[in-house]
Scaffold this motif. Structure first.
Motif, PDB file in Angstrom:
ATOM      1  N   ASP A   1      -6.503   6.503 -10.464  1.00 40.19           N
ATOM      2  CA  ASP A   1      -5.628   5.326 -10.559  1.00 40.19           C
ATOM      3  C   ASP A   1      -4.272   5.678 -11.158  1.00 40.19           C
ATOM      4  O   ASP A   1      -3.263   5.035 -10.850  1.00 40.19           O
ATOM      5  CB  ASP A   1      -6.289   4.231 -11.397  1.00 40.19           C
TER       6      ASP A   1
ATOM      7  N   THR B   1       3.535   3.935  -1.092  1.00 43.44           N
ATOM      8  CA  THR B   1       4.076   4.386  -2.365  1.00 43.44           C
ATOM      9  C   THR B   1       5.600   4.335  -2.334  1.00 43.44           C
ATOM     10  O   THR B   1       6.224   4.689  -1.338  1.00 43.44           O
ATOM     11  CB  THR B   1       3.623   5.830  -2.658  1.00 43.44           C
TER      12      THR B   1
ATOM     13  N   ASN C   1      -8.243   6.427 -15.578  1.00 45.43           N
ATOM     14  CA  ASN C   1      -9.263   5.863 -14.686  1.00 45.43           C
ATOM     15  C   ASN C   1      -9.381   6.659 -13.384  1.00 45.43           C
ATOM     16  O   ASN C   1      -9.296   6.110 -12.283  1.00 45.43           O
ATOM     17  CB  ASN C   1      -8.918   4.400 -14.392  1.00 45.43           C
TER      18      ASN C   1
ATOM     19  N   LEU D   1       1.171   6.314 -10.070  1.00 46.05           N
ATOM     20  CA  LEU D   1       0.390   5.111 -10.361  1.00 46.05           C
ATOM     21  C   LEU D   1      -0.063   4.524  -9.041  1.00 46.05           C
ATOM     22  O   LEU D   1       0.724   3.943  -8.297  1.00 46.05           O
ATOM     23  CB  LEU D   1       1.229   4.093 -11.138  1.00 46.05           C
ATOM     24  N   ASN D   2      -1.328   4.713  -8.735  1.00 43.06           N
ATOM     25  CA  ASN D   2      -1.863   4.252  -7.457  1.00 43.06           C
ATOM     26  C   ASN D   2      -2.430   2.844  -7.548  1.00 43.06           C
ATOM     27  O   ASN D   2      -2.595   2.172  -6.534  1.00 43.06           O
ATOM     28  CB  ASN D   2      -2.954   5.212  -6.976  1.00 43.06           C
ATOM     29  N   LYS D   3      -2.746   2.405  -8.755  1.00 43.11           N
ATOM     30  CA  LYS D   3      -3.275   1.056  -8.959  1.00 43.11           C
ATOM     31  C   LYS D   3      -2.154   0.175  -9.479  1.00 43.11           C
ATOM     32  O   LYS D   3      -1.529   0.481 -10.496  1.00 43.11           O
ATOM     33  CB  LYS D   3      -4.434   1.083  -9.948  1.00 43.11           C
ATOM     34  N   THR D   4      -1.885  -0.926  -8.777  1.00 39.64           N
ATOM     35  CA  THR D   4      -0.734  -1.760  -9.148  1.00 39.64           C
ATOM     36  C   THR D   4      -1.077  -2.806 -10.194  1.00 39.64           C
ATOM     37  O   THR D   4      -0.197  -3.324 -10.867  1.00 39.64           O
ATOM     38  CB  THR D   4      -0.172  -2.468  -7.909  1.00 39.64           C
TER      39      THR D   4
ATOM     40  N   GLU E   1      -8.968  -2.891 -19.049  1.00 35.18           N
ATOM     41  CA  GLU E   1      -8.533  -1.498 -18.902  1.00 35.18           C
ATOM     42  C   GLU E   1      -7.331  -1.180 -19.790  1.00 35.18           C
ATOM     43  O   GLU E   1      -6.854  -0.052 -19.809  1.00 35.18           O
ATOM     44  CB  GLU E   1      -8.146  -1.227 -17.444  1.00 35.18           C
TER      45      GLU E   1
ATOM     46  N   LYS F   1       0.829  -1.210   0.000  1.00 32.34           N
ATOM     47  CA  LYS F   1       0.000   0.000   0.000  1.00 32.34           C
ATOM     48  C   LYS F   1       0.864   1.262   0.000  1.00 32.34           C
ATOM     49  O   LYS F   1       0.437   2.315  -0.469  1.00 32.34           O
ATOM     50  CB  LYS F   1      -0.913   0.008   1.235  1.00 32.34           C
TER      51      LYS F   1
ATOM     52  N   ILE G   1      -3.329  -3.556 -13.553  1.00 33.70           N
ATOM     53  CA  ILE G   1      -4.170  -3.035 -14.629  1.00 33.70           C
ATOM     54  C   ILE G   1      -4.796  -4.223 -15.352  1.00 33.70           C
ATOM     55  O   ILE G   1      -4.086  -5.060 -15.924  1.00 33.70           O
ATOM     56  CB  ILE G   1      -3.356  -2.184 -15.624  1.00 33.70           C
TER      57      ILE G   1
ATOM     58  N   ASP H   1       1.152  -5.907 -14.112  1.00 36.23           N
ATOM     59  CA  ASP H   1       1.444  -5.896 -12.676  1.00 36.23           C
ATOM     60  C   ASP H   1       2.636  -4.981 -12.401  1.00 36.23           C
ATOM     61  O   ASP H   1       3.768  -5.305 -12.740  1.00 36.23           O
ATOM     62  CB  ASP H   1       1.745  -7.309 -12.197  1.00 36.23           C
TER      63      ASP H   1
ATOM     64  N   PRO I   1       2.637   0.668  -5.617  1.00 37.75           N
ATOM     65  CA  PRO I   1       2.305   2.025  -6.068  1.00 37.75           C
ATOM     66  C   PRO I   1       3.583   2.842  -6.331  1.00 37.75           C
ATOM     67  O   PRO I   1       4.559   2.728  -5.587  1.00 37.75           O
ATOM     68  CB  PRO I   1       1.506   2.610  -4.905  1.00 37.75           C
TER      69      PRO I   1
END
Length: 678
Positions: free
Chosen positions: A623, A470, A620, A645-648, A654, A468, A650, A587, A591
């Motif tokens: 994200d 960063t 998005n 990039l907060n979403k690890t 998407e 979680k 994709i 992947d 973050p």
């Protein structure tokens, strides 16, 4: 009518003549002449035929013995396919010989075409190698002889075992499969859960049926393995036999597509078409049912009750004196300090032998004394010490990325263990096997979806392993542009968390010259000097990296105007996401927050003709976000470029949107400033 029947007979005869013969040794001239795969011409090799048959035979004095029969025929098209001429077979070896797996009936040949004649070379004994991987695993490896482009190799063998666990039946590889047949036959006494990998894009059709089996009894004394002469079987006859029913799975498949290699995939086997089977219960006649992997709670209880797991957590005599001295003077209420001291003590005291495992290989006491152990030895020891020091610590079972994701309750789904500390409302994950791990900064190989935390009372629950926090890279780039088309200046990087760990792993064994050479790679005509690295081994701190540079090809002179990319050698020039569609998720592991502050001094006698505009791109919503700010202040230009990039992970659906976002970012990073003479 007669002509029609004759035509049908000729057609049947032609099909019979041209039908592929998959019997061992019946390699055809047509197979050897084939230059490329008809559907996948880019393939370096193809599996022409694969047969996998699993069955259980009853042997007097041993009970049921598993036979896993394998037969493969592989066509090698190019030199890149030579790797498929080497086969590695992993085998379990138990402490007792009865639980050791063995290979029987191995035979293998290489076939080549020479002057229209098929030449075959037999695998010799000196081409077979055996080695011990760890306490419980060993491998048999063989490399086929006389490998050439265009050859066909063929091998068959049987892995014989008294273990009841069935390895995954895989239906897909990195190369195409023309024909595959499989059969799994299990006695009614063993109940298995079955799951086809739901993440796979190719889902095979499997037929379920029943067959009869028979046990022949030669003497009462040798009739073992849970079946008693008194209990009998379903239809015990007076002739010393027991008849039983067997559950059978059958599959026959043609033209199986290969797995598609893509950038940023966590583990390709997670998306491989395969059948996963796990033994749930053993139910012999006239005996209580033995429940095994029917639920995660039963799995974790079985693991915790293992002497190489739960008992290792209870032992403390071997470290008591050392730990009491280490914690002397540290208040019992200062849990974080006590945890940090113990964590560093284990890392310095016991080195990882590079073997995975959630159980202790040598035993924690022996590993502590010898200063070496597997992941089970080290992290069970760590958990025990943390508990001794008053912390709420528990082991967490993990499946590394190379081991796949455990989709059903299974012991074999895990192959690693880490430690978790509960502090107020947060959980801190620790792994003492690696030099540069810290609190919640684990080896990337362990960041695989979920881990299973087991408490002392036997209860268990899932722990999210996806980071979680960063991980940041902050860059300051000073650029002095010179009229001779060179640029010079200073670069300062700061790395945190996983980005810092990556740098430590990359450069820990490098000297200064080797680091400079690595930094100069793929950066054009650059010369780097005055390198400084701060906190390289102070893992609680961010890494600070700085160096001076001279870049000889910094600008282009076109018609008297100078063209320069502000980020110079730090700009990403190519989008790694090029394909139109995506089969598997992207992947990024953790973050990311990258930020570049670039200050450019214009060369004397030049002014700005044009420069990139400031923009913000989003993917998005929150994200992903890319920001590019540009402004001029006299003879200085300033650029602030950031990527968050907060979403690890994709997802494939998407991908199109993310690909566009990434392409816009690449194009913006490579936009140029145009300078004109004044």
């Amino acid at each position: 009518m007669m002509k029609k029947l004759l035509a049908i007979a000729v057609l049947i005869l032609a099909q019979t003549i041209t039908a592929q013969n998959y019997k061992f040794g019946k390699v055809s001239e047509e197979e050897l002449l084939e230059k490329s795969h008809p559907d996948y011409p880019e393939a370096s090799a193809a599996i022409l035929y694969s047969k996998n048959q699993v069955s259980f035979d009853y042997q007097q004095g041993k009970g049921f013995v598993q036979n896993n029969e394998v037969h493969q025929r592989i066509k090698i098209y190019t030199k890149e396919g030579f790797d498929y001429a080497t086969k590695i077979i992993g085998l379990y070896q138990g402490e007792r010989s009865t639980y050791t797996e063995d290979i029987i009936g191995l035979k293998a040949y290489t076939y080549n075409l020479d002057g229209g004649k098929i030449i075959k070379d037999k695998l010799a004994k000196d081409g077979i190698f055996k080695e011990e991987t760890n306490k419980y695993r060993r491998t048999t490896k063989f490399t086929m002889p006389n490998i050439k482009e265009g050859c066909v190799i063929e091998f068959e063998y049987t892995v014989q075992s008294q273990l009841l666990g069935i390895d995954d039946i895989t239906f897909q590889q990195l190369i195409p499969i023309k024909r595959m047949e499989f059969k799994v036959k299990t006695p009614e006494y063993f109940k298995y859960s079955k799951l086809l990998n739901p993440r796979a894009s190719f889902i095979p059709t499997i037929e379920e049926t029943k067959e009869s089996g028979r046990i022949i009894i030669t003497s009462r004394a040798s009739f073992t393995a849970g079946l008693s002469s008194q209990g009998g079987g379903r239809n015990k006859s007076s002739g010393g036999t027991i008849d039983y029913q067997a559950d059978v799975l059958i599959g026959n498949m043609d033209n199986i597509p290969p797995l598609k290699a893509e950038n940023y995939v966590d583990n390709l086997s997670n998306y491989q078409a395969k059948l996963i089977m796990e033994l749930e219960e053993v139910a012999y006649p006239s005996e209580p049912i033995k429940y095994l992997s029917t639920s995660w709670e039963k799995v974790t209880k079985t693991i915790y009750d293992d002497t190489d797991f739960g008992d290792q957590l209870k032992k403390d005599n071997y470290y008591k004196d050392d730990l009491n001295a280490l914690l002397s003077g540290v208040p019992e209420t200062d849990l974080q300090q006590r945890a940090a001291l113990i964590f560093n003590h284990v890392k310095s005291k016991v080195k990882w032998n590079e073997y995975f495992g959630y159980t202790a290989e040598q035993g924690v006491a022996k590993a502590y004394k010898q200063g070496s152990g597997n992941s089970g030895d080290i992290n069970l020891m760590l958990t025990s010490m943390l508990r001794y020091a008053g912390l709420d610590a528990n082991p967490v079972l993990v499946s590394t990325k190379s081991n796949g994701i455990p989709l059903i309750p299974t012991r074999s789904g895990f192959n690693y263990v880490i430690s978790a500390i509960q502090l107020e409302d947060s959980v801190i994950l620790l792994d003492a096997t690696r030099k540069f791990t810290t609190a919640n900064i684990l080896p990337v190989s362990t960041l695989n979806w979920l881990g299973r935390l087991i408490k002392e009372d036997g209860s268990s629950g899932w722990v999210d392993l996806i980071p979680k926090m960063t991980s940041k890279e902050s860059v300051s780039l000073n650029v002095k542009l010179n009229s001779d088309l060179t640029a010079s200046g200073k670069v300062r990087h700061q790395y945190t968390n996983y980005q810092a760990k990556n740098i430590r792993n990359r450069f820990s064994n490098y000297n200064t010259d080797e680091i400079i050479k690595s930094l100069e790679k793929d950066k054009g005509e650059i010369e780097i000097s005055d390198l400084e690295l701060e906190h390289m081994y102070d893992i609680g701190e961010p890494i600070n990296e700085s160096y001076s540079y001279v870049l000889n090809d910094a600008m282009e002179d076109i018609g008297g105007n100078l063209y320069v990319t502000p980020l110079l050698f730090l700009a990403s020039e190519e989008n790694p996401f090029k394909q139109d569609t995506r089969s598997y998720p992207i992947d990024f592991v953790y973050p990311i927050e990258d930020k570049y502050m670039v200050n450019v001094m214009l060369p004397e006698g030049y002014a700005v003709e044009s420069m990139p505009e400031s923009v913000k791109y989003q993917f998005n919503g929150v994200d992903g976000e890319f920001t590019y700010l540009a402004k001029q202040n006299g003879n200085f230009l300033q650029f602030i470029v950031s990527l968050d990039l907060n979403k690890t992970l994709i997802l494939p659906e998407e991908y199109e949107q993310f690909k566009e976002f990434y392409q816009l970012m690449i194009e913006k990073q490579t936009e140029q400033v145009v300078l004109k003479k004044i």
